[in-house]
Design a protein around this motif. Structure first.
Motif, PDB file in Angstrom:
ATOM      1  N   LYS A 256      41.560  41.292  31.794  1.00 43.76           N
ATOM      2  CA  LYS A 256      41.218  40.081  32.539  1.00 43.76           C
ATOM      3  C   LYS A 256      40.501  39.072  31.663  1.00 43.76           C
ATOM      4  O   LYS A 256      40.360  37.914  32.032  1.00 43.76           O
ATOM      5  CB  LYS A 256      40.253  40.426  33.673  1.00 43.76           C
ATOM      6  CG  LYS A 256      40.831  41.205  34.816  1.00 43.76           C
ATOM      7  CD  LYS A 256      39.683  41.527  35.764  1.00 43.76           C
ATOM      8  CE  LYS A 256      40.141  42.320  36.961  1.00 43.76           C
ATOM      9  NZ  LYS A 256      38.996  42.618  37.848  1.00 43.76           N
TER      10      LYS A 256
ATOM     11  N   GLN B 116      38.308  42.347  42.921  1.00 44.45           N
ATOM     12  CA  GLN B 116      38.882  42.447  41.577  1.00 44.45           C
ATOM     13  C   GLN B 116      39.705  41.215  41.229  1.00 44.45           C
ATOM     14  O   GLN B 116      39.739  40.779  40.082  1.00 44.45           O
ATOM     15  CB  GLN B 116      39.714  43.734  41.456  1.00 44.45           C
ATOM     16  CG  GLN B 116      38.828  44.960  41.680  1.00 44.45           C
ATOM     17  CD  GLN B 116      39.553  46.283  41.436  1.00 44.45           C
ATOM     18  OE1 GLN B 116      40.164  46.488  40.403  1.00 44.45           O
ATOM     19  NE2 GLN B 116      39.453  47.194  42.390  1.00 44.45           N
ATOM     20  N   ILE B 117      40.373  40.657  42.243  1.00 37.52           N
ATOM     21  CA  ILE B 117      41.137  39.432  41.985  1.00 37.52           C
ATOM     22  C   ILE B 117      40.174  38.257  41.787  1.00 37.52           C
ATOM     23  O   ILE B 117      40.339  37.433  40.881  1.00 37.52           O
ATOM     24  CB  ILE B 117      42.119  39.146  43.140  1.00 37.52           C
ATOM     25  CG1 ILE B 117      43.108  40.315  43.274  1.00 37.52           C
ATOM     26  CG2 ILE B 117      42.856  37.843  42.910  1.00 37.52           C
ATOM     27  CD1 ILE B 117      44.046  40.191  44.447  1.00 37.52           C
ATOM     28  N   TYR B 121      39.794  35.723  38.541  1.00 39.60           N
ATOM     29  CA  TYR B 121      39.921  34.271  38.653  1.00 39.60           C
ATOM     30  C   TYR B 121      38.672  33.567  38.141  1.00 39.60           C
ATOM     31  O   TYR B 121      38.745  32.565  37.441  1.00 39.60           O
ATOM     32  CB  TYR B 121      40.180  33.904  40.116  1.00 39.60           C
ATOM     33  CG  TYR B 121      40.521  32.452  40.336  1.00 39.60           C
ATOM     34  CD1 TYR B 121      41.637  31.879  39.727  1.00 39.60           C
ATOM     35  CD2 TYR B 121      39.731  31.645  41.162  1.00 39.60           C
ATOM     36  CE1 TYR B 121      41.958  30.551  39.931  1.00 39.60           C
ATOM     37  CE2 TYR B 121      40.044  30.310  41.368  1.00 39.60           C
ATOM     38  CZ  TYR B 121      41.156  29.767  40.750  1.00 39.60           C
ATOM     39  OH  TYR B 121      41.474  28.443  40.948  1.00 39.60           O
ATOM     40  N   ALA B 136      42.289  34.224  46.247  1.00 38.13           N
ATOM     41  CA  ALA B 136      42.727  35.624  46.255  1.00 38.13           C
ATOM     42  C   ALA B 136      43.573  35.910  47.495  1.00 38.13           C
ATOM     43  O   ALA B 136      44.626  36.556  47.409  1.00 38.13           O
ATOM     44  CB  ALA B 136      41.516  36.548  46.202  1.00 38.13           C
ATOM     45  N   LEU B 139      46.929  34.369  47.065  1.00 40.18           N
ATOM     46  CA  LEU B 139      47.763  35.141  46.140  1.00 40.18           C
ATOM     47  C   LEU B 139      48.313  36.392  46.816  1.00 40.18           C
ATOM     48  O   LEU B 139      49.496  36.715  46.681  1.00 40.18           O
ATOM     49  CB  LEU B 139      46.937  35.564  44.927  1.00 40.18           C
ATOM     50  CG  LEU B 139      46.772  34.553  43.799  1.00 40.18           C
ATOM     51  CD1 LEU B 139      45.674  35.009  42.869  1.00 40.18           C
ATOM     52  CD2 LEU B 139      48.086  34.414  43.043  1.00 40.18           C
ATOM     53  N   LEU B 140      47.430  37.097  47.550  1.00 42.69           N
ATOM     54  CA  LEU B 140      47.881  38.317  48.221  1.00 42.69           C
ATOM     55  C   LEU B 140      48.986  37.990  49.203  1.00 42.69           C
ATOM     56  O   LEU B 140      49.952  38.743  49.350  1.00 42.69           O
ATOM     57  CB  LEU B 140      46.707  38.998  48.929  1.00 42.69           C
ATOM     58  CG  LEU B 140      45.706  39.703  48.003  1.00 42.69           C
ATOM     59  CD1 LEU B 140      44.520  40.225  48.798  1.00 42.69           C
ATOM     60  CD2 LEU B 140      46.383  40.843  47.251  1.00 42.69           C
ATOM     61  N   ALA B 167      49.251  43.978  44.593  1.00 43.67           N
ATOM     62  CA  ALA B 167      47.895  43.477  44.358  1.00 43.67           C
ATOM     63  C   ALA B 167      47.649  43.319  42.862  1.00 43.67           C
ATOM     64  O   ALA B 167      47.033  42.355  42.408  1.00 43.67           O
ATOM     65  CB  ALA B 167      46.876  44.427  44.967  1.00 43.67           C
ATOM     66  N   ALA B 170      49.271  40.231  41.860  1.00 43.87           N
ATOM     67  CA  ALA B 170      48.474  39.081  42.288  1.00 43.87           C
ATOM     68  C   ALA B 170      47.324  38.843  41.320  1.00 43.87           C
ATOM     69  O   ALA B 170      47.011  37.703  40.965  1.00 43.87           O
ATOM     70  CB  ALA B 170      47.945  39.316  43.702  1.00 43.87           C
ATOM     71  N   MET B 171      46.706  39.931  40.887  1.00 48.91           N
ATOM     72  CA  MET B 171      45.576  39.815  39.959  1.00 48.91           C
ATOM     73  C   MET B 171      46.037  39.200  38.635  1.00 48.91           C
ATOM     74  O   MET B 171      45.385  38.321  38.089  1.00 48.91           O
ATOM     75  CB  MET B 171      44.971  41.197  39.736  1.00 48.91           C
ATOM     76  CG  MET B 171      43.709  41.214  38.960  1.00 48.91           C
ATOM     77  SD  MET B 171      42.754  42.655  39.419  1.00 48.91           S
ATOM     78  CE  MET B 171      43.509  43.863  38.394  1.00 48.91           C
ATOM     79  N   SER B 172      47.187  39.680  38.140  1.00 44.33           N
ATOM     80  CA  SER B 172      47.673  39.169  36.858  1.00 44.33           C
ATOM     81  C   SER B 172      48.088  37.705  36.951  1.00 44.33           C
ATOM     82  O   SER B 172      47.973  36.959  35.988  1.00 44.33           O
ATOM     83  CB  SER B 172      48.873  39.985  36.377  1.00 44.33           C
ATOM     84  OG  SER B 172      48.582  41.347  36.442  1.00 44.33           O
ATOM     85  N   SER B 174      46.707  35.507  38.824  1.00 43.78           N
ATOM     86  CA  SER B 174      45.648  34.680  39.405  1.00 43.78           C
ATOM     87  C   SER B 174      45.324  33.451  38.565  1.00 43.78           C
ATOM     88  O   SER B 174      44.914  32.440  39.089  1.00 43.78           O
ATOM     89  CB  SER B 174      44.387  35.508  39.637  1.00 43.78           C
ATOM     90  OG  SER B 174      43.883  35.965  38.413  1.00 43.78           O
TER      91      SER B 174
END
Ligand SMILES: Nc1ncnc2c1ncn2[C@@H]1O[C@H](COP(=O)(O)OP(=O)(O)OP(=O)(O)O)[C@@H](O)[C@H]1O
Ligand SMILES: [Mg+2]
Lengths: 351, 346
Positions: A256, B116-117, B121, B136, B139-140, B167, B170-172, B174
Motif C-alpha cells: 500500500k 484496510q481500504i 487511500y 471505500a 469502491l466496494l 475487497a 477494491a483496495m488495490s 483505491s
C-alpha cells in the motif's frame, strides 16, 4: 463457517451474551476451585489420620485439657460431616459467620475465611492488609517487563541475526534460567549493601505513608521480578514478530506504500501482541496471588510472604484463604483476558 | 547507466536470486519486457516459474528480504532497482499497485475490510476518515459487494472467498494506480463474477490509461484481455509475442504444451491433448543447456545442442521472441503440420 457468509455484524446483544456467559463460567469455576481446595485441606489430612480433636487442639493451644478440646470441636462443628463443613465454609465466604472462640465471641463478617491458628486474627482483614504490597510489586513489575520485554523482542526480531539480537537473546536465556532468589540476592548485595544506591530488604513502605520511599524500596524488587518475565516476553515477542512479519498481510501493508514503522507497529505488533496479551493476563493474575520468592527475598510483607509464613507455621486457615484469594485473581484475570481478546480479535466474538 | 526507455514500464535483464541453505534459488533469471500505458501484458507459466516473484520485484517488495536483485526496472522514466527505497515506497499503492494471489491471508485479520481500504487511500490522499470511508464504500459497491455501506465494517473472515477477492481488488484500485499487477485475480471466483472483475479492471485501464499486468493459469482470461503475452519457464522468458502470435503462431514446445493442456468443453478434463510430461525445473540446479530439455519431445531436432547450449531469446518475426534451439522453419513446420492439426481435429 469458512466459505459461507456468516451473518454480518456481531450485535451488541451477542457481545453482552458472550460476557454474561463468561462471567457465569468464572463464578462456577470459583465454586469448583473452593470445593477442591477445601477438600485438599480438610479431606486429605483426615484421610491421613488427622482427627477433629487434633484440628481443634490447634485453636486452643498445646496444653489444653481434653475437655477444652472437645468444647472447641463442638463450637466449631469439626465433627460434622465434611459436606456440612464445606457448606458452612462457603456460607461464611458469602454471608459471614459468627464463631465462639473460647470464652470470647468472634464475629467474622463476609467474606469470612475463618481465623488464623497462630494469632486468632480473622484471615480476610489480614489478606486485605497485605494486598497493597503485592499489588504494588506485581503491577510495577508488569509495567517494566511488558515495556522492556516487548521492546527488546521487537528490536531483536527486526535486527535478526545481528550482534544486538544475539546478545539480547543470550541475556534473555539467562533471565529465564536464573532463579529469583539468586538474582534478587545478588542485586541486593550489589546495589543496596555495597553501592548503597537502593534501600535494602524489608524497607517497603506503603504508598500512603511515603510515596517516595515506596518507589525507592520497590525499584530493586520490580527489576528483579521483571527481569525473569521480560526475558520470557522478549523471546515470545521475537518469535511472534518473526512469524508475523512473514505473513502475507504484512506484504500487503507494504504494497500500500505504508512507512515501515507503521507496518511494524500497526500491522505486525498488533497481531503479535494479541496472543501475548493472554499470557500477560494469566501471569499478572498469578502474581497477584503473591510473588512468593520475590516477597521473601526482599522481605516485602505481601501475600506471598504471608502464605510462606503460614505454611511454615502450619496455619491452615491462612493457607486456605490465600489459595482461594489467588485462585480468585487467576479466574478474574482469565475472565478479563477472554473479554479483552474478544475486543481485540474480531474473529473470537461469534464463537 | 543506460538511458531511460520510451515505454511506461521496462524491465531489463532483471534477476532475483534467493540465497538459501540448499543453494542459490534463481527465481527470476534475466527477464526483460516492455509495457506501454493502456496496454495489458499477460504472464503465463506453471507454478513456480517466477511470476509472483517478478511482480513483487517490480513493486520493490523483496528489498531487505535477503534477495539478490540486479538488472533494471524502469517505471515512467525512473529506475527503481537502484532508487531510494523510501521514494519507491511512495510510489507503491499509488503509481503501482498489486492484487495479491491469496486474498484471505493477504488481508489483516484484525482490521475491518473498510479500515484496510481507508488506510490504503489515506496514505496517498490527505482526506478525512469520513471522506475516505465514502470512497471505500463506493469502491466496494463498484467491485460488486452487496450493501457496501453495511459490509464495509465487516472483517475479512466474515466475507466469502469471492467477496474477499473483490475487497482486495477494491483496495488495490483505491488510488487509481497507473500500473496494476493482478496476480491470479480471478481464481477463486465463479465465471460471472470473474467476468465482472475483468470488466472492472479493463474499465480502470480505459479510464486512467493504466498499464495492466495479468498473471494467471487461465489461458482463456489471458486470451481475452492481453495485448501481449509472456510465457515464463524456470525464471526466464521462453516465448513472448502478441496474443495472436502466442495463440495462432506459437513456436516454443512449452507453449504448445500449455495450449494443448487448456481444458476444453468438448473433451474430458483428464484427457489432455499434449500433456507436458515431467516436473518444473529446479531453480537451483538448472538443467544444463535448454532448461526445458528434460521435458521436451523435440530434442532430437536441435542438432544435439539442447543439453549443451543455453538457447538465446531470439526474434522470429515482428516482436515475436522465442528461446529455442530449433530453427524457425523447423518450429513452424512442427506447429503447422503436427500440433495444430492435432488440436483442431479432436
Ligand atoms: N523468499 C524466497 N526465498 C527462496 N525462494 C523463493 C522465495 N520466494 C519465492 N521463491 C521461489 O521462487 C520460485 C518462484 O516462485 P513464484 O511465487 O514466483 O512462483 P509463481 O510462478 O508465482 O507460481 P504460482 O503459479 O504457483 O503462484 C519458487 O520456486 C519459490 O519457491
Ligand atoms: Mg504466484
Amino acid at each position: 463457517m469458512p466459505g459461507s457468509d456468516p451473518p454480518g455484524h456481531p450485535g451488541r446483544t451477542i457481545v453482552v451474551a458472550f460476557i454474561v456467559r463468561r462471567v457465569i463460567a468464572a463464578v462456577l469455576m470459583l465454586a469448583v476451585v473452593s470445593a477442591a481446595t477445601f477438600a485438599i485441606f480438610f479431606l486429605i489430612p483426615r484421610a491421613l489420620g488427622q482427627t477433629p480433636e487434633g484440628m481443634a487442639s490447634r485453636y486452643v493451644g498445646r496444653d489444653a485439657t481434653p475437655e477444652a478440646i472437645q468444647g472447641a470441636v463442638k463450637r466449631m462443628h469439626l465433627d460434622d460431616p465434611i459436606l456440612v463443613q464445606y457448606g458452612r465454609f462457603a456460607q461464611g465466604i458469602v454471608a459471614g459467620q459468627d464463631y465462639s472462640l473460647g470464652p470470647k465471641k468472634a464475629e467474622c463478617p463476609a467474606p469470612c475465611f475463618g481465623f488464623s491458628f497462630n494469632n486468632n486474627q480473622p484471615v480476610w482483614p489480614t489478606l486485605l492488609d497485605r494486598l497493597p504490597a503485592t499489588l504494588s510489586l506485581a503491577f510495577g513489575a508488569a509495567i517494566v517487563w511488558l515495556i522492556s520485554g516487548v521492546g527488546i523482542g521487537v528490536i531483536s526480531a527486526l535486527r535478526r541475526g545481528t550482534l544486538l539480537d544475539r546478545t539480547a537473546m543470550t541475556v534473555a536465556l539467562a533471565g529465564v534460567s536464573l532463579p529469583i532468589y539468586f538474582t534478587g540476592l545478588v542485586s541486593l548485595s550489589v546495589f543496596a549493601y555495597t553501592l548503597g544506591i537502593f534501600p535494602g530488604g524489608g524497607s517497603y513502605t506503603p504508598i500512603t505513608q511515603n510515596p517516595v520511599m515506596w518507589f525507592q524500596a520497590l525499584i530493586l524488587p520490580w527489576i528483579t521480578l521483571a527481569f525473569l518475565y521480560a526475558a520470557l516476553y522478549a523471546r515470545l515477542t521475537r518469535a511472534g514478530m518473526l512469524e508475523t512479519m512473514s505473513e502475507d498481510y504484512i506484504r500487503t501493508a507494504r504494497a500500500k506504500g505504508l512507512k515501515e514503522s507503521t507496518v511494524v507497529v500497526k500491522h505486525a505488533l498488533r497481531a503479535t501482541l494479541t496472543p501475548i496479551l493472554t499470557i500477560f493476563g494469566l501471569d499478572l493474575g498469578l502474581l497477584l496471588g503473591g510473588a512468593v520468592l520475590t516477597e521473601s527475598t526482599f522481605s516485602i510483607q505481601g501475600i506471598g510472604k504471608l502464605v510462606i509464613d503460614a505454611i511454615r507455621g502450619n496455619d491452615l486457615p491462612v493457607v486456605l484463604g490465600v489459595t482461594l484469594f489467588a485462585a480468585f485473581f487467576i479466574v478474574l484475570a482469565n475472565l478479563i483476558v477472554d473479554i479483552l481478546y474478544a475486543v481485540v480479535d474480531p474473529r473470537v466474538r461469534l464463537s | 547507466m543506460t538511458t531511460p526507455p520510451q515505454s511506461f514500464l521496462e524491465l531489463r535483464d532483471l534477476r532475483i536470486h534467493f540465497p538459501t541453505e540448499d543453494g542459490l534459488v534463481k527465481s527470476v533469471d534475466g527477464l526483460s519486457f516492455k509495457l506501454d500505458r493502456g496496454k495489458t501484458l499477460g504472464i503465463v507459466g506453471e507454478s513456480g516459474s517466477g511470476k509472483s516473484v517478478t511482480s513483487l520485484g517490480i513493486l520493490g517488495l523483496h528489498k531487505g528480504g535477503g534477495a539478490k536483485i540486479s538488472g533494471e526496472i524502469w517505471l515512467d522514466g525512473e529506475e527503481l532497482v537502484t532508487a531510494d527505497q523510501d521514494h519507491v515506497r511512495t510510489l507503491r499503492g499509488k503509481k503501482m499497485a498489486m492484487i495479491f494471489q491469496d486474498p484471505l491471508s493477504s488481508m489483516h485479520p484484525y482490521y475491518s475490510v473498510g479500515a484496510q481500504i481507508i488506510e490504503a487511500y489515506r496514505i496517498h490522499h490527505k482526506v478525512s476518515k469520513a471522506v475516505a470511508r465514502k470512497h471505500a464504500i463506493d469502491l466496494l459497491g463498484r467491485v460488486g459487494i452487496p450493501q457496501p455501506d453495511k459490509r464495509v465494517d465487516d472483517y475479512p473472515h466474515q466475507f466469502s472467498g469471492g467477496m474477499r477477492q473483490r475487497a482486495m481488488i477494491a483496495m488495490s484500485l483505491s488510488c487509481d494506480p497507473e500500473l496494476l499487477i493482478a496476480d491470479e485475480p480471478t481464481t477463486a471466483l465463479d465465471v460471472t463474477v470473474q467476468a465482472q472483475i475483468l470488466d472492472l479492471m479493463t474499465d480502470l485501464q480505459r479510464e486512467f490509461n493504466s498499464a495492466l499486468i495479468i498473471i494467471t493459469h487461465d489461458l482463456g482470461v489471458v486470451a481475452e484481455l492481453s495485448d501481449d503475452i509472456l510465457v515464463m519457464y524456470g525464471g526466464k522468458c521462453i516465448e513472448y509475442g502478441s496474443a495472436e502470435d502466442i495463440f495462432y503462431r506459437p513456436e516454443h514446445p512449452y507453449t504448445w504444451g500449455l495450449l494443448g493442456s487448456m481444458p476444453r468443453l468438448d473433451r474430458e478434463p483428464t484427457e489432455r491433448l499434449l500433456p507436458i510430461k515431467g516436473t518444473p525445473p529446479s531453480l537451483i540446479n538448472v538443467p544444463s543447456g535448454c532448461a526445458f530439455n528434460p521435458r521436451c519431445t523435440f530434442t532430437d531436432r536441435t542438432e544435439g545442442r539442447s543439453t549443451s547450449e543455453v538457447p538465446e531469446l531470439a526474434e522470429t518475426e515482428g516482436g515475436h521472441l522465442v528461446r529455442c534451439h530449433m530453427s524457425r522453419e523447423e518450429r513452424r513446420s512442427i506447429w503447422d503440420n503436427e500440433i495444430k492439426p492435432m488440436m483442431e481435429s479432436t
